[in-house]
Design a protein around this motif. Structure first.
Motif, PDB file in Angstrom:
ATOM      1  N   GLU A  83      -2.476 -19.437 -35.951  1.00  0.00           N
ATOM      2  CA  GLU A  83      -3.471 -18.782 -36.772  1.00  0.00           C
ATOM      3  C   GLU A  83      -3.289 -18.070 -37.614  1.00  0.00           C
ATOM      4  OE1 GLU A  83      -8.207 -17.020 -36.540  1.00  0.00           O
ATOM      5  OE2 GLU A  83      -6.509 -16.831 -34.634  1.00  0.00           O
ATOM      6  N   PRO A  84      -3.327 -17.978 -39.091  1.00  0.00           N
ATOM      7  CA  PRO A  84      -2.968 -16.826 -39.919  1.00  0.00           C
ATOM      8  C   PRO A  84      -4.201 -15.680 -39.812  1.00  0.00           C
ATOM      9  CG  PRO A  84      -3.782 -18.768 -41.148  1.00  0.00           C
ATOM     10  CD  PRO A  84      -3.614 -19.289 -39.757  1.00  0.00           C
ATOM     11  N   VAL A  85      -3.705 -14.650 -39.624  1.00  0.00           N
ATOM     12  CA  VAL A  85      -4.705 -13.404 -39.628  1.00  0.00           C
ATOM     13  C   VAL A  85      -4.151 -12.554 -40.637  1.00  0.00           C
ATOM     14  CG1 VAL A  85      -5.877 -11.652 -38.026  1.00  0.00           C
ATOM     15  CG2 VAL A  85      -4.709 -13.955 -37.217  1.00  0.00           C
ATOM     16  N   PRO A  86      -4.329 -12.623 -41.899  1.00  0.00           N
ATOM     17  CA  PRO A  86      -3.816 -11.891 -43.023  1.00  0.00           C
ATOM     18  C   PRO A  86      -4.243 -10.388 -43.031  1.00  0.00           C
ATOM     19  CG  PRO A  86      -5.182 -13.451 -43.943  1.00  0.00           C
ATOM     20  CD  PRO A  86      -4.986 -13.795 -42.346  1.00  0.00           C
ATOM     21  N   GLN A  87      -5.420 -10.271 -42.436  1.00  0.00           N
ATOM     22  CA  GLN A  87      -6.054  -8.838 -42.498  1.00  0.00           C
ATOM     23  C   GLN A  87      -5.133  -8.036 -41.241  1.00  0.00           C
ATOM     24  OE1 GLN A  87      -7.552 -11.635 -41.424  1.00  0.00           O
ATOM     25  NE2 GLN A  87      -8.748 -11.097 -39.719  1.00  0.00           N
ATOM     26  N   ASP A  88      -4.442  -8.427 -40.485  1.00  0.00           N
ATOM     27  CA  ASP A  88      -3.661  -7.807 -39.442  1.00  0.00           C
ATOM     28  C   ASP A  88      -1.984  -7.615 -39.877  1.00  0.00           C
ATOM     29  OD1 ASP A  88      -5.682  -7.607 -37.903  1.00  0.00           O
ATOM     30  OD2 ASP A  88      -5.270  -9.298 -36.684  1.00  0.00           O
ATOM     31  N   ALA A  89      -1.761  -8.096 -41.116  1.00  0.00           N
ATOM     32  CA  ALA A  89      -0.439  -8.148 -41.327  1.00  0.00           C
ATOM     33  C   ALA A  89       0.397  -6.794 -41.601  1.00  0.00           C
ATOM     34  CB  ALA A  89      -0.265  -8.948 -43.015  1.00  0.00           C
ATOM     35  N   SER A  90      -0.199  -5.708 -41.647  1.00  0.00           N
ATOM     36  CA  SER A  90       0.289  -4.607 -41.552  1.00  0.00           C
ATOM     37  C   SER A  90       0.150  -3.743 -40.425  1.00  0.00           C
ATOM     38  CB  SER A  90      -0.073  -3.693 -42.995  1.00  0.00           C
ATOM     39  OG  SER A  90      -1.490  -3.466 -42.792  1.00  0.00           O
ATOM     40  N   GLY A 141      -0.172 -10.282 -38.929  1.00  0.00           N
ATOM     41  CA  GLY A 141      -0.482 -11.578 -39.875  1.00  0.00           C
ATOM     42  C   GLY A 141      -0.710 -12.843 -39.138  1.00  0.00           C
ATOM     43  N   TRP A 142      -0.171 -12.962 -37.763  1.00  0.00           N
ATOM     44  CA  TRP A 142      -0.269 -14.292 -37.100  1.00  0.00           C
ATOM     45  C   TRP A 142      -0.720 -14.088 -35.824  1.00  0.00           C
ATOM     46  CZ3 TRP A 142       0.266 -19.087 -39.503  1.00  0.00           C
ATOM     47  CH2 TRP A 142       0.676 -19.032 -40.778  1.00  0.00           C
ATOM     48  N   ARG A 143      -1.385 -15.216 -35.041  1.00  0.00           N
ATOM     49  CA  ARG A 143      -1.735 -15.327 -33.755  1.00  0.00           C
ATOM     50  C   ARG A 143      -0.937 -16.740 -33.353  1.00  0.00           C
ATOM     51  NH1 ARG A 143      -7.632 -13.420 -34.054  1.00  0.00           N
ATOM     52  NH2 ARG A 143      -7.369 -11.216 -34.326  1.00  0.00           N
ATOM     53  N   TYR A 144      -0.331 -16.696 -32.149  1.00  0.00           N
ATOM     54  CA  TYR A 144       0.180 -17.941 -31.608  1.00  0.00           C
ATOM     55  C   TYR A 144      -0.424 -17.998 -30.219  1.00  0.00           C
ATOM     56  CZ  TYR A 144       3.350 -17.466 -35.452  1.00  0.00           C
ATOM     57  OH  TYR A 144       3.981 -17.369 -36.767  1.00  0.00           O
ATOM     58  N   ARG A 145      -0.966 -19.164 -29.908  1.00  0.00           N
ATOM     59  CA  ARG A 145      -1.417 -19.488 -28.684  1.00  0.00           C
ATOM     60  C   ARG A 145      -0.536 -20.716 -27.885  1.00  0.00           C
ATOM     61  NH1 ARG A 145      -7.583 -21.043 -28.624  1.00  0.00           N
ATOM     62  NH2 ARG A 145      -6.791 -22.944 -29.461  1.00  0.00           N
ATOM     63  N   LEU A 146       0.103 -20.414 -27.033  1.00  0.00           N
ATOM     64  CA  LEU A 146       1.014 -21.500 -26.423  1.00  0.00           C
ATOM     65  C   LEU A 146       0.291 -21.485 -24.892  1.00  0.00           C
ATOM     66  CD1 LEU A 146       3.004 -19.605 -28.121  1.00  0.00           C
ATOM     67  CD2 LEU A 146       4.852 -20.662 -26.304  1.00  0.00           C
ATOM     68  N   LEU A 147       0.024 -22.971 -24.692  1.00  0.00           N
ATOM     69  CA  LEU A 147      -0.680 -23.370 -23.524  1.00  0.00           C
ATOM     70  C   LEU A 147       0.124 -24.780 -22.790  1.00  0.00           C
ATOM     71  CD1 LEU A 147      -4.165 -23.786 -25.378  1.00  0.00           C
ATOM     72  CD2 LEU A 147      -3.275 -21.763 -24.179  1.00  0.00           C
ATOM     73  N   ALA A 148       0.242 -24.526 -21.300  1.00  0.00           N
ATOM     74  CA  ALA A 148       0.883 -25.568 -20.736  1.00  0.00           C
ATOM     75  C   ALA A 148      -0.170 -25.805 -19.633  1.00  0.00           C
ATOM     76  CB  ALA A 148       1.871 -25.067 -20.057  1.00  0.00           C
ATOM     77  N   ARG A 149      -0.568 -27.193 -19.367  1.00  0.00           N
ATOM     78  CA  ARG A 149      -1.386 -27.755 -18.215  1.00  0.00           C
ATOM     79  C   ARG A 149      -1.065 -28.914 -17.562  1.00  0.00           C
ATOM     80  NH1 ARG A 149      -6.049 -28.825 -21.255  1.00  0.00           N
ATOM     81  NH2 ARG A 149      -5.533 -31.026 -21.331  1.00  0.00           N
ATOM     82  N   ALA A 150      -1.249 -29.039 -16.352  1.00  0.00           N
ATOM     83  CA  ALA A 150      -0.853 -30.304 -15.687  1.00  0.00           C
ATOM     84  C   ALA A 150      -1.844 -30.368 -14.478  1.00  0.00           C
ATOM     85  CB  ALA A 150       0.663 -30.261 -15.535  1.00  0.00           C
ATOM     86  N   PRO A 151      -1.860 -31.612 -13.871  1.00  0.00           N
ATOM     87  CA  PRO A 151      -2.779 -31.848 -12.667  1.00  0.00           C
ATOM     88  C   PRO A 151      -2.216 -30.897 -11.650  1.00  0.00           C
ATOM     89  CG  PRO A 151      -2.027 -34.075 -13.858  1.00  0.00           C
ATOM     90  CD  PRO A 151      -1.499 -32.983 -14.609  1.00  0.00           C
ATOM     91  N   LYS A 152      -3.212 -30.558 -10.762  1.00  0.00           N
ATOM     92  CA  LYS A 152      -2.375 -29.696  -9.887  1.00  0.00           C
ATOM     93  C   LYS A 152      -1.494 -29.977  -9.042  1.00  0.00           C
ATOM     94  CE  LYS A 152      -4.860 -26.565  -6.241  1.00  0.00           C
ATOM     95  NZ  LYS A 152      -4.689 -25.403  -7.061  1.00  0.00           N
ATOM     96  N   ASP A 153      -1.525 -31.045  -8.596  1.00  0.00           N
ATOM     97  CA  ASP A 153      -0.755 -31.799  -7.745  1.00  0.00           C
ATOM     98  C   ASP A 153       1.069 -31.989  -8.348  1.00  0.00           C
ATOM     99  OD1 ASP A 153      -1.612 -33.947  -9.066  1.00  0.00           O
ATOM    100  OD2 ASP A 153      -1.355 -35.380  -7.249  1.00  0.00           O
ATOM    101  N   GLU A 154       0.871 -31.773  -9.745  1.00  0.00           N
ATOM    102  CA  GLU A 154       2.075 -32.088 -10.485  1.00  0.00           C
ATOM    103  C   GLU A 154       2.676 -30.834 -11.375  1.00  0.00           C
ATOM    104  OE1 GLU A 154       1.560 -35.498 -13.300  1.00  0.00           O
ATOM    105  OE2 GLU A 154       0.718 -36.500 -11.706  1.00  0.00           O
ATOM    106  N   PHE A 155       1.754 -29.584 -11.101  1.00  0.00           N
ATOM    107  CA  PHE A 155       2.309 -28.535 -12.101  1.00  0.00           C
ATOM    108  C   PHE A 155       3.587 -28.152 -11.644  1.00  0.00           C
ATOM    109  CE2 PHE A 155       2.056 -24.097 -13.307  1.00  0.00           C
ATOM    110  CZ  PHE A 155       1.788 -24.029 -14.434  1.00  0.00           C
ATOM    111  N   ASP A 156       3.956 -28.101 -10.182  1.00  0.00           N
ATOM    112  CA  ASP A 156       5.089 -27.133  -9.635  1.00  0.00           C
ATOM    113  C   ASP A 156       6.428 -28.367  -9.977  1.00  0.00           C
ATOM    114  OD1 ASP A 156       3.843 -24.969  -8.884  1.00  0.00           O
ATOM    115  OD2 ASP A 156       3.673 -25.810  -6.949  1.00  0.00           O
ATOM    116  N   GLN A 157       5.975 -29.623 -10.283  1.00  0.00           N
ATOM    117  CA  GLN A 157       7.246 -30.393 -10.509  1.00  0.00           C
ATOM    118  C   GLN A 157       7.346 -30.270 -11.999  1.00  0.00           C
ATOM    119  OE1 GLN A 157       5.363 -34.336  -9.763  1.00  0.00           O
ATOM    120  NE2 GLN A 157       4.973 -34.239  -7.566  1.00  0.00           N
ATOM    121  N   ASN A 158       6.711 -29.803 -12.733  1.00  0.00           N
ATOM    122  CA  ASN A 158       6.855 -29.595 -14.276  1.00  0.00           C
ATOM    123  C   ASN A 158       7.298 -28.234 -14.684  1.00  0.00           C
ATOM    124  OD1 ASN A 158       6.411 -32.401 -15.516  1.00  0.00           O
ATOM    125  ND2 ASN A 158       4.360 -32.113 -14.341  1.00  0.00           N
TER     126      ASN A 158
END
Length: 192
Positions: free
Chosen positions: A71-78, A154-171
């Motif tokens: 997400e660009p956030v130009p008001q936060d650039a400085s 100037g930017w916000r980055y959102r990183l997400l990871a999600r998996a079924p509960k029984d597969e999360f540790d495998q991934n």
């Protein structure tokens, strides 16, 4: 507050809706030595490595989701890290997690743990673990997730990871590699 996020989804599902970037899909590959490919997105000033072997046939609810939103956030650039953290604080981060990670509007149904905030000279990084509830009418079982939000000038980055509960540790190795691979462009090139 309505956000203007651009999405890059990949890793293990076909929910690859990306505005202004590279479409990526998902893979059913497991974490052990998962081969990856690095994707550069000059328009949104980042690069990230995602697992190879993407498939349109893997249903989103039953697979690993790796997603980058920008997400660009130009008001936060400085602004410096302290000002960024004041403007977008831990409460704001927590408020976004249920919907962003779980697709759940009822915050009381989502368990958020291990919330951390790290400030460095140029950015704020928030991380958390998230437990998503079952959504019966959609046929979704419990899911586990992780989130990392990078608040930069100037930017916000959102990183997400999600998996079924029984597969999360495998991934977990693939998830950790995804988060570790994310890089933003230097500030002098982002504001050009």
């Amino acid at each position: 507050m309505k956000r203007n996020w651009a999405k890059l989804s990949g890793g293990c599902l076909a929910r690859a809706v990306l505005i202004g970037g590279l479409p990526l899909l998902a893979t059913g590959a497991r974490a052990e030595a998962v081969p990856t490919k690095t994707f550069d997105n000059p328009d949104f000033h980042y690069s990230v490595a995602l697992p190879l072997g993407c498939s349109l046939e893997v249903p989103a609810a039953a697979s690993l989701l790796l997603e980058v939103d920008a997400e660009p956030v130009p008001q936060d650039a400085s602004k410096g890290a302290a000002d960024l953290a004041q403007h977008y604080n831990e409460a704001s981060f927590r408020d976004e997690l249920p919907e962003a990670v779980c697709g759940e509007a009822d915050r009381t149904r989502v368990k958020i743990d291990n919330v951390k905030q790290v400030l460095d000279a140029a950015r704020v990084v928030y991380t958390a673990s998230v437990a998503c509830p079952e959504i019966r009418f959609l046929g979704l079982g419990e899911r586990d997730g992780m989130a990392q939000f990078l608040i930069t000038p100037g930017w916000r980055y959102r990183l997400l990871a999600r998996a079924p509960k029984d597969e999360f540790d495998q991934n977990r190795a693939a998830i950790d590699a995804f988060f570790a691979s994310f890089k933003t462009a230097p500030a002098e090139t982002r504001n050009q």
